[in-house]
Design a protein around this motif. Structure first.
Motif, short mmCIF file in Angstrom:
data_model
loop_
_atom_site.label_atom_id
_atom_site.label_comp_id
_atom_site.label_asym_id
_atom_site.label_seq_id
_atom_site.Cartn_x
_atom_site.Cartn_y
_atom_site.Cartn_z
N PHE A 74 0.81 -1.21 0.00
CA PHE A 74 0.00 0.00 0.00
C PHE A 74 0.85 1.27 0.00
O PHE A 74 0.38 2.34 -0.35
CB PHE A 74 -0.96 0.02 1.20
CG PHE A 74 -2.12 -0.92 1.02
CD1 PHE A 74 -3.28 -0.48 0.40
CD2 PHE A 74 -2.05 -2.24 1.44
CE1 PHE A 74 -4.35 -1.34 0.22
CE2 PHE A 74 -3.11 -3.11 1.25
CZ PHE A 74 -4.28 -2.67 0.64
N SER A 114 -6.19 5.95 1.42
CA SER A 114 -7.32 5.72 0.52
C SER A 114 -7.09 6.30 -0.87
O SER A 114 -8.00 6.72 -1.56
CB SER A 114 -8.58 6.35 1.12
OG SER A 114 -8.34 7.71 1.39
N SER A 134 -4.01 6.29 -4.39
CA SER A 134 -2.82 5.70 -5.00
C SER A 134 -2.27 6.67 -6.03
O SER A 134 -3.03 7.44 -6.63
CB SER A 134 -3.16 4.37 -5.67
OG SER A 134 -2.00 3.88 -6.34
N GLN A 174 -3.34 -1.31 -3.77
CA GLN A 174 -4.37 -0.44 -4.33
C GLN A 174 -3.82 0.29 -5.56
O GLN A 174 -2.60 0.43 -5.72
CB GLN A 174 -4.89 0.53 -3.26
CG GLN A 174 -4.15 1.84 -3.14
CD GLN A 174 -2.80 1.72 -2.46
OE1 GLN A 174 -2.14 0.66 -2.48
NE2 GLN A 174 -2.35 2.82 -1.88
N GLN A 186 -5.18 3.38 -8.76
CA GLN A 186 -6.25 4.29 -9.17
C GLN A 186 -6.52 4.09 -10.66
O GLN A 186 -5.59 3.90 -11.44
CB GLN A 186 -5.84 5.73 -8.83
CG GLN A 186 -7.03 6.68 -8.82
CD GLN A 186 -6.76 7.97 -8.04
OE1 GLN A 186 -5.96 7.98 -7.11
NE2 GLN A 186 -7.43 9.03 -8.42
N VAL A 195 -10.46 4.22 -6.62
CA VAL A 195 -9.34 3.40 -6.17
C VAL A 195 -9.81 1.95 -6.07
O VAL A 195 -10.88 1.67 -5.52
CB VAL A 195 -8.83 3.91 -4.80
CG1 VAL A 195 -7.88 2.91 -4.19
CG2 VAL A 195 -8.15 5.26 -4.98
N VAL A 237 -8.75 -2.02 -4.88
CA VAL A 237 -7.83 -2.85 -4.10
C VAL A 237 -7.86 -4.24 -4.71
O VAL A 237 -8.94 -4.79 -4.97
CB VAL A 237 -8.25 -2.90 -2.61
CG1 VAL A 237 -7.33 -3.81 -1.83
CG2 VAL A 237 -8.23 -1.49 -2.02
N ARG A 265 -13.59 -1.44 -4.18
CA ARG A 265 -13.54 -0.19 -4.94
C ARG A 265 -14.09 0.94 -4.08
O ARG A 265 -15.08 0.76 -3.38
CB ARG A 265 -14.45 -0.22 -6.15
CG ARG A 265 -14.45 -1.45 -6.95
CD ARG A 265 -15.14 -1.17 -8.29
NE ARG A 265 -14.31 -1.80 -9.30
CZ ARG A 265 -14.48 -1.70 -10.60
NH1 ARG A 265 -15.47 -0.95 -11.07
NH2 ARG A 265 -13.67 -2.28 -11.43
#
Lengths: 428, 428, 428, 428
Positions: free
Chosen positions: B147, B157, B159, B191, B193, B200, B202, B246
């Motif tokens: 992350f 939260s 990227s 994660q 984007q 975002v 994951v 998401r």
């Protein structure tokens, strides 16, 4: 790994976290005591706090409100006609009182400590102590704790007062101070040392006992409404049957005493957490109303002020969690031996965290908070009393250090400066 | 009041409080996890810590010991073939690992966070995520959390990596670092984007996926055995079925994310509490063996050293109580929304308390503790890593401040310096 | 090396270091100002402090004592009939006054700041400002500083009051508060912003100017004798010839303003160092008289209490050295540009060090120090005012951080929370 | 007052304060030592620091650079062929060296302390000590200080080594450690106690004296290039003519010793101020290069990071001012008796301020700063050594507390725990 295929989570079905403020936090860790202490009662108590501060006397109306709710018997078991409140509930109630009238809360905390100690005793003993607890609960008696004395240095297991054996009991002369609610209480709980012996006795006396008088002496910077006057014994007879407890002086390794220190540490911390909460609430309103023109924003909306409040919120929340959980563990039958160091740790941290948080809140509000027109300055003055409750910082840090170092630990400070003593003896 | 006549308590029958050291404290608040993590396993892990530090690589033997115990499936429900450990048990286990090998503990904590998040997801969803959890538990898979990215500033939260839509999934290129156990893990959780969108995702990928490589880059002051290398994606295909989650970029008000941050905050704090405990244990032995000749005493028996240790013991015990109790509340179904501020508070306090406690312990031991011949200096270096885990101090204090001020709060730092920006724009 | 043969030093001829207490330290770093402020005057001022506190009014007798000594002209050059005191001498004098009557000292500090600013101006300009300085010195005029306003947020280079151009000057309406010695001063120095323009004017008015009134409003927790009332302007004419200074709003990069902030930072720090010294002196006497029976020693002879006092002594002495030396450098012609960050640093540190030192001294003394019967509680309340003097902690730490980071720095806080602003705009 | 009419100051003529960063501050308080230590020499020393750290050996090239500049004779009076540097100049030079190579600076600081002590001696005595100073200066001799011993507890006026009287001098066996530059120095300065007597002797020996050997033992977390090895005496003859100083054990009220402690306190603080400066410089560059994408700014331009750096800048600048000014006062003939408490205060504050500042700088930079690829982690490790130099924190806080309390003070810790001793004696 090809088989795993987690479903996608779409935005609209996800549970959302709404900003709930701190009240949701407190509800998550503290028991609900609105049944024991209804919001109207809290509001009534809060209404008397400012006057009690300015007059330097406890608010008697607030005392009556609490008596009417059975507050004196709060921790007394239901079968002894009390409120049956656990330590965690007592802490939650004291926290609410502390936010409403810090001086009254801390004064009543001394009662709670004495009664809590008796309950812990009663739980472990098949004796007649239930009679006393029942009397306190059913008759709404308030017990003042006269344990403080001028030269004790915060010892909790000694006395400088010497009692002389006498037919039917002991004769006692001397002063105890400060003793909260001395003039309002029905009973006084106190310790004394037997003349010529190394034994400390704990006894109870009605406040109208012959030879016992209360002298008005309390005029302090804060906690002005706690009525922490001087109790004077003039050749006062303490009957044998009112002697409650005996132990060698300086000995503090007794489970009941440990339980008592735990009660005091957690309930008093809870009072001050209430004071801190009241200060934070007042600061929040002040910051939200305090605009800084050149930034076109109120202070609460500026990162610096948020961060400054946030630093102390972090410390306070940690303390709240620790205090609430230790109270709960004690109520679940946790060993006083194991819990004592952690409860003292919480009390010691509170001495750091609470005054610092309130000072930071006041500083963030600016000069307005220094004025007597806002409650912040009173809460600041009241909160400083946290520095004075035994066991002192000096003895507690030694205690905690010794526990961590695997050494025998006691609550009395144990130290000397041998070189300095030599100089003293050599006549300096 | 004449009827009350409490029996005297005689010395010989009173329950006594024996000095038990801190272990009794810890036992009172933490669940016993010796079944999940037997003392022999802890000892085996501890044996590899110094070598892992000097070589700068995770100890593979220790990893095998833990895999053999089913450690990867620790928090996975029993019906999914996991260990079924609660958050409180996971914390207690991480605390024990942290004392044994801090670097391995903190590396595995990233796995625990990912799996804890999946468990929280599974509890709230009737989807096929159980397949993944079962695979992790039954096959002993280790999940690395990728992350962290260079320019995230600790956001949890967002990227900086942009994924391009492609048949069957997304194409991704870019770097993630540091990613603990990147070279030892079976799966990577990360994660990204979506290019041109504010979303975002994951996802999970096996570490042997085409286009995914691990670059050795970890060479840090401490936590040297955490294997926190760089994961490189080169036009790597992330299939749709491995996308797990998401959310819009920067949105962190989701209950599952809140639960995940709680898992991370408490388990990582527990790791560092273990590091602190190991340091205190080592300091205790060192102080007990360090004689000051002119005072004819070892350091542990001197008030100054007791007090210095005691100050930090107080702070540590408060933190331990808070951490353990919040983990227990979460396990009892507490609301992530209500618990999140307190868990972040605990993590934030730990950043202060743990490094300070270890520094003070080392200072008390004197120059000896600076030497590589004692474990103290390694524990000291490792403990500094506590400063770097997101959410950062800056964003957490803002979050906590906003909660206290009754304002909307988010985990991303929200601030700007408008005057400075103007100067920048005007070409200074 | 065989040639070297240092003579042995025999014990009896070596110069000895006798314990001299802290007074020798202070004498080594501060100039002797007993000529400017004789001990009898200090004693007379000290005698009025408690009454001023209880009555909430400045002690007029003390003011007369100081006027008789020529105190209003203290920093005015001798050739303009003043005392010719350097900044270091002014600091030393304020330190002595701060120990005697903190409220009067801090009130007079505002005068000193205004006059110091005028002196710095006069040194750099060949204008007629000498007339004003000569009048202040020869006629013993006291100048009140009306710079504080409710929504300034501690800005030192802005005003929320709008002045309207009018024949011969400006018309002004509005409030300034708190303004120390408003009711006792002869002149008021204040700033205002020109309506519709981005310019700030600094002006002087006699306190008996038509339209200028003083409203009693000061009722604060501490510094109660500073007379920090509200100055009210009702369509008050400020003649052009009494406008002293002009600058764009928010601009603070002017050397004279920098010199003024240096004067204020150092003299106000010196006041509070005096308060700290008075508290330490009182604590010393209290600790020496406070016996702990079970240790058979007074508190001052116990290592814990010595150490607790010593921690804060270390911080105070460092601050004293820094304050005294920066004042001396300024007097030796040091560049305000170079000295400003260090003087602000000293002021900022004092906000931490002074209240902490006094709190620790009071805590060491125990509950006695909480009583109104000792001066400690008054000194404690007074000392809290250190938190409120501009520039605020928030803006100062940003200023110092920017200097350290090599960025343009200003004394006004420069920040915003863009995400929160968006939420505000979207109608929350 | 109508006559006063100050001229308006127009914008264009006012002197402006340009942002100058911290270098202008340092120039204002520290003497310029670029003549004694040219920038090229500093750069050469800096170039060797990383290698010295990784190899754990002092950089010999850097030592040669400094020898060539006459560094060993820096504080030796010009008429004895030395550099004639004042204490303030020595501090400024050490500050520059500390920023370049902390380990070498702190190692050479031990030399400086020994030579400074000799200079203070020489100033007060008409003896032949000038021969030694001249030899050091003219021949570029480096003196290692072998004062540290395992069980001294930081005492500066005792030894655990016992010297036996022998024809022509004393015979000595035992270990001294750590002793910086033991293997690189020409002379060793050390103390020993006479067998059966309460007297401590300070002596010098050439490092090639028969019976004196150096054992490689230094392998520490930081200050790895200080060569702080073990000096071993094996029945080594210390000739009478090399005995430099005598005093009763534990006596530290001697003016020359006080002067020596002042030299050490200020020069060592200056070294660490240099380390802090280097760390701040590195952090500044890192923060300016560390972009947080979602805020579209580098960290240095964000209020949170500015404030965090600013907090520590405030503490550092206060310390710099105090250190520089006390060094200057000492050079102006200030009384060691009066200055000692303040110099110890500065050293004690530095133990707090320097590690905290560096930790905060590292934390602000984020995980990058934990990596070995930036100098920050090395500076962090080096800076921790500040915790270990005698006098220890425990003894210094007692000393300062006693001075503040008006009690006799000494640098040796003076304390005992009588109750614990009783338990020990009773056989626990």
């Amino acid at each position: 790994m090809g088989i795993m295929k987690p479903a996608l989570i779409s935005d609209d079905t996800r549970p959302r976290v709404e900003p709930a403020g701190l009240s949701a936090c407190f509800e998550a860790i503290w028991p609900d005591v609105s049944g024991l202490l209804p919001p109207e009662a809290v509001a009534a108590v809060a209404a008397g706090a400012a006057t009690a501060d300015s007059e330097g006397r406890p608010c008697r109306d607030s005392l009556e409100v609490l008596r009417a709710l059975g507050w004196p018997g709060l921790p007394v078991p239901v079968k002894l006609l009390g409120g049956g409140a656990s330590l965690a509930q007592c802490c939650a109630a004291q926290r609410a009182l502390g936010a409403a009238d810090p001086a009254l809360a801390i004064a009543l905390n001394m009662h709670l400590f004495s009664v809590g100690l008796m309950v812990e005793h009663w739980k472990r003993r098949a004796d007649v102590s239930w009679l006393l607890l029942e009397a306190i609960a059913s008759q709404g008696r308030i017990v003042a704790s006269a344990f403080a004395e001028p030269h004790l240095g915060g010892s909790v297991s000694r006395s400088t007062l010497r009692a002389r054996r006498s037919p039917g009991g002991f004769r006692l002369s001397g002063l105890k101070r400060p003793c909260s609610l001395a003039a309002e209480a029905d009973l006084v709980c106190f310790q004394m040392q037997v003349e010529g012996e190394d034994e400390v006795l704990v006894a109870l006396l009605p406040t109208d006992a012959p030879g016992l008088t209360v002298q008005r002496s309390w005029d302090a910077m804060g906690m002005r409404g706690s009525g922490s006057e001087t109790v004077r014994f003039d050749d006062c007879l303490v009957p044998d049957e009112l002697i409650y407890y005996r132990a060698p002086a300086g000995q503090d390794d007794d489970e009941i005493l440990a339980a008592g220190v735990i009660w005091f540490s957690l309930t008093s911390t809870a009072c001050y957490l209430g004071v801190a909460q009241a200060a934070m609430d007042s600061a929040r309103a002040t910051l939200a109303g305090s605009r800084i023109n050149h930034l076109a924003a109120t202070r609460d909306r500026l990162p610096s002020y948020q961060g400054a409040i946030g630093d102390h919120t972090g410390a306070l929340l940690t303390l709240e969690s620790a205090c609430a959980s230790l109270a709960a563990l004690m109520g679940q039958g946790g060993s006083p031996q194991a819990l004592l160091p952690m409860c003292l740790a919480v009390k010691q941290q509170a001495m750091e965290v609470v005054p610092n948080a309130i000072a930071a809140a006041i500083e963030a509000c600016g000069g307005m908070a220094y004025s007597r027109s806002l409650p912040l300055e009173r809460l600041w003055r009241d909160a400083q009393a946290i520095r004075f409750h035994p066991p002192t910082r000096a003895s507690t840090r030694q205690y905690l250090g010794r526990v961590a170092l695997g050494l025998p630990a006691q609550l009395d400070l144990d130290e000397a400066a041998p070189q300095l003593e030599k100089l003293d003896e050599s006549g300096r």
